[in-house]
Enzyme design. Structure first.
Site, PDB file in Angstrom:
ATOM      1  N   VAL A  65       4.184  -0.558   1.390  1.00  0.00           N
ATOM      2  CA  VAL A  65       4.796  -0.362  -0.055  1.00  0.00           C
ATOM      3  C   VAL A  65       6.174   0.307  -0.126  1.00  0.00           C
ATOM      4  O   VAL A  65       6.737   0.170  -1.209  1.00  0.00           O
ATOM      5  CB  VAL A  65       3.702   0.110  -1.061  1.00  0.00           C
ATOM      6  N   ASN A  91      -2.831   0.528  -5.861  1.00  0.00           N
ATOM      7  CA  ASN A  91      -3.848   1.539  -5.570  1.00  0.00           C
ATOM      8  C   ASN A  91      -3.284   2.454  -4.197  1.00  0.00           C
ATOM      9  O   ASN A  91      -3.833   3.349  -3.927  1.00  0.00           O
ATOM     10  CB  ASN A  91      -5.223   0.838  -5.203  1.00  0.00           C
ATOM     11  N   TYR A 157       1.571  15.452  -3.897  1.00  0.00           N
ATOM     12  CA  TYR A 157       0.533  14.477  -4.283  1.00  0.00           C
ATOM     13  C   TYR A 157       0.716  14.623  -5.834  1.00  0.00           C
ATOM     14  O   TYR A 157       0.760  13.686  -6.625  1.00  0.00           O
ATOM     15  CB  TYR A 157      -0.852  14.674  -3.808  1.00  0.00           C
TER      16      TYR A 157
END
Length: 262
Positions: A65, A91, A157
């Site tokens: 990605v 995802n 994150y």
């Protein structure tokens, strides 16, 4: 399968589909009638999921990605298999842990590249398919409760997942009149290989038992448990279905009451 949840004839592209939440989503969408492209970097886990699903699955390995060429080439292969993509599930993601002081610039850049910029990259590439389909097209971003609140030791994150939710809301407004809905699903700590690996790390570093290590992940959940991947998949199925046509720009927490988004 209720007619309100049927996805017969649809083509869903699921990134990070080789295990955990991604695999559960792929299974669930296929059971609802969708043809599912299983996208990921490594072929072996994708093949395993595809073998369980059967003819409704197409394996798209080498799908990084963070790399535009890999995404565009992969999309062409997926189109050859099942036609234009009408449901996109972003995802793919990583969640390395470190204190803020020990988070290197390389770690920071990598996590944002995969978890946030990766969503941008894939969505922008697939968007012509979705807009071409119009009414009923779906973008579903698998974010996290880390995008709704803060957690220690995963600052990169948290930043990335907050960004995913912001992108979700912005894009939902841009596409509202195009018939494309854009939503985020935000699981709490979920019983996936990543969590199991984290449990092993905690046990090795601290000498705690598995039950004691697990309590670190479940203590903030009022239900006192990990989320099941199938629960995330079921929410994704609903958002992909015709019955969720008026739902867009939402960040839906699947977290046992840990986070109450408003």
């Amino acid at each position: 399968m209720s007619n309100a949840l049927t996805l017969e004839g649809r083509h869903a592209l699921v990134t990070g589909a080789g295990s955990g939440i991604g695999a559960a989503i792929a299974h669930t969408l296929a059971k609802a009638g969708a043809n599912v492209t299983l996208a990921g970097r490594r072929r072996e886990p994708l093949d395993a999921v595809a073998a369980e699903i059967g003819t409704r699955a197409f394996v798209l390995d080498g799908f990084d990605v963070t790399k535009a060429e890999a995404i565009s080439t992969g999309l062409e292969r997926a189109r050859q298999a099942f036609g234009a993509v009408t449901i996109l599930v972003n995802n793919a993601g990583e969640a390395p842990s470190a204190s803020f002081e020990k988070t290197s610039s390389d770690m920071w850049s990598h996590v944002l590249s995969v978890d946030l910029t990766g969503v941008f990259n894939v969505t922008q590439t697939v968007l012509p398919d979705l807009k071409g389909h119009g009414e009923g097209a779906r973008i579903i971003n698998i974010a996290s409760t880390a995008g709704l609140t803060g957690y220690a030791y995963v600052s990169a994150y948290c930043a990335a997942k907050h960004g995913v939710i912001g992108l979700t809301r912005s894009l939902a407004l841009e596409l509202a009149k195009k018939g494309v809905t854009v939503n985020a699903v935000c699981p709490g700590f979920t019983d996936t290989p990543i969590i199991q690996q984290s449990l092993e790390t905690i046990m090795q570093k601290t000498g705690r038992s598995r039950e004691e290590a697990l309590s670190e992940f479940t203590k903030s959940n009022p239900q006192g448990r990990l989320i099941r991947p199938q629960e995330v998949a079921d929410a994704t199925l609903w958002l992909a279905s015709p019955s969720a046509g008026s739902v867009t720009g939402q960040a839906i927490a699947i977290a046992g009451g840990e986070v109450m988004a408003g």
